[in-house]
Design a protein around this motif. Structure first.
Motif, short mmCIF file in Angstrom:
data_model
loop_
_atom_site.label_atom_id
_atom_site.label_comp_id
_atom_site.label_asym_id
_atom_site.label_seq_id
_atom_site.Cartn_x
_atom_site.Cartn_y
_atom_site.Cartn_z
N UNK A 33 0.83 -1.21 0.00
CA UNK A 33 0.00 0.00 0.00
C UNK A 33 0.86 1.25 0.00
N UNK A 34 0.22 2.33 -0.39
CA UNK A 34 0.84 3.64 -0.24
C UNK A 34 0.76 4.03 1.23
N UNK A 35 1.69 4.88 1.70
CA UNK A 35 1.52 5.42 3.04
C UNK A 35 0.28 6.30 3.09
N UNK A 36 -0.28 6.44 4.28
CA UNK A 36 -1.48 7.26 4.42
C UNK A 36 -2.20 6.92 5.69
N UNK A 37 -3.42 7.38 5.81
CA UNK A 37 -4.20 7.09 7.02
C UNK A 37 -5.56 7.74 6.98
N UNK A 38 -6.20 7.77 8.13
CA UNK A 38 -7.55 8.32 8.24
C UNK A 38 -7.55 9.84 8.15
N UNK A 39 -8.53 10.36 7.44
CA UNK A 39 -8.78 11.81 7.47
C UNK A 39 -9.38 12.14 8.83
N UNK A 40 -8.77 13.06 9.54
CA UNK A 40 -9.28 13.45 10.85
C UNK A 40 -10.32 14.56 10.70
N UNK A 41 -11.18 14.67 11.70
CA UNK A 41 -12.25 15.67 11.66
C UNK A 41 -11.66 17.07 11.46
N UNK A 42 -12.17 17.77 10.45
CA UNK A 42 -11.76 19.16 10.21
C UNK A 42 -10.51 19.34 9.36
N UNK A 43 -9.89 18.23 8.97
CA UNK A 43 -8.63 18.30 8.22
C UNK A 43 -8.89 18.45 6.71
N UNK A 44 -7.97 19.14 6.02
CA UNK A 44 -8.01 19.14 4.55
C UNK A 44 -7.28 17.88 4.06
N UNK A 45 -7.52 17.50 2.80
CA UNK A 45 -6.82 16.33 2.22
C UNK A 45 -5.30 16.57 2.28
N UNK A 46 -4.91 17.82 1.97
CA UNK A 46 -3.48 18.17 1.94
C UNK A 46 -2.85 18.03 3.33
N UNK A 47 -3.55 18.53 4.35
CA UNK A 47 -3.04 18.44 5.72
C UNK A 47 -2.90 16.98 6.14
N UNK A 48 -3.91 16.19 5.83
CA UNK A 48 -3.88 14.77 6.21
C UNK A 48 -2.71 14.08 5.53
N UNK A 49 -2.53 14.32 4.24
CA UNK A 49 -1.44 13.68 3.48
C UNK A 49 -0.08 14.05 4.08
N UNK A 50 0.15 15.34 4.30
CA UNK A 50 1.45 15.79 4.82
C UNK A 50 1.69 15.22 6.22
N UNK A 51 0.67 15.21 7.07
CA UNK A 51 0.79 14.70 8.44
C UNK A 51 1.11 13.21 8.45
#
Ligand code: 8DG
Ligand code: MG
Length: 163
Positions: A33-51
């Protein structure tokens, strides 16, 4: 139970390859799989990806772009994810992904889209898929081939960047 949102990131290096690793300890354990994870409440896609990429690999990203999305019903695990696929350029000349969450991943490698296509084709060709012993892709990646035929992450990324 409602579907959750997962974010998978094509972390692109100067060779046009992406970070890929075998999942461990949760959904899709044993699959690539690619790295990644759950989108957290209130997050943008970009913020989630970078985090997520920083937490899992220590790599910093720039020029994040939305690439595509797939719908993933994981019957055996009774899970349903909408996966948002992002693309980003890795910061630095030749950075190495670190295994910062070894309980969640076997290790990171660089793979090309051709490599991922070959893995998908070999798995799809296997007559006895139950006992297939080759590399398996995490369902959200397999879904790209089924739901977004012709998708190519590099082409899509460059188009989104306006190149
Ligand atoms: P978190 O719970 O800390 O937010 O996430 P994590 O610890 O990084 O867990 P994860 O299993 O890596 O990601 C959470 C879920 O996101 C995973 O169970 C399924 C979903 N997911 C997708 N697509 C992708 C993908 O391409 N890569 C990753 N890593 N997760 C994905 O739907
Ligand atoms: Mg993760």
């Amino acid at each position: 139970m409602e579907p959750r949102v997962g974010v998978g990131v094509f972390v692109i290096n100067r060779d046009g390859k992406f970070v890929l690793g075998v999942r461990k300890g949760s959904t899709g354990s044993g699959t690539w799989a690619l790295p990644g994870g759950h989108l957290e409440f209130g997050e943008t896609f970009e913020e989630c990806a970078a985090r997520e990429i920083l937490e899992e690999t220590g790599l910093a990203l720039k020029d994040l772009q939305f690439l595509t999305a797939t719908n993933n019903v994981m019957k055996a695990e009774n899970k349903h994810y909408i996966t948002v696929f992002m693309g980003a350029t890795v910061v630095g000349d030749n950075p190495k992904p670190q295994l910062l969450e070894p309980e969640k991943c076997e290790g990171w490698e660089w793979a090309s889209w051709d490599d991922i296509c070959s893995m998908h084709e070999a798995e799809a060709r296997a007559a006895d898929s139950q006992n297939y012993e080759g590399k398996r892709l995490f369902l959200p990646l397999t879904s790209i081939f089924q739901q977004r035929p012709g998708f190519n992450p590099i082409q899509q990324y460059l188009t989104r960047q306006g190149n």
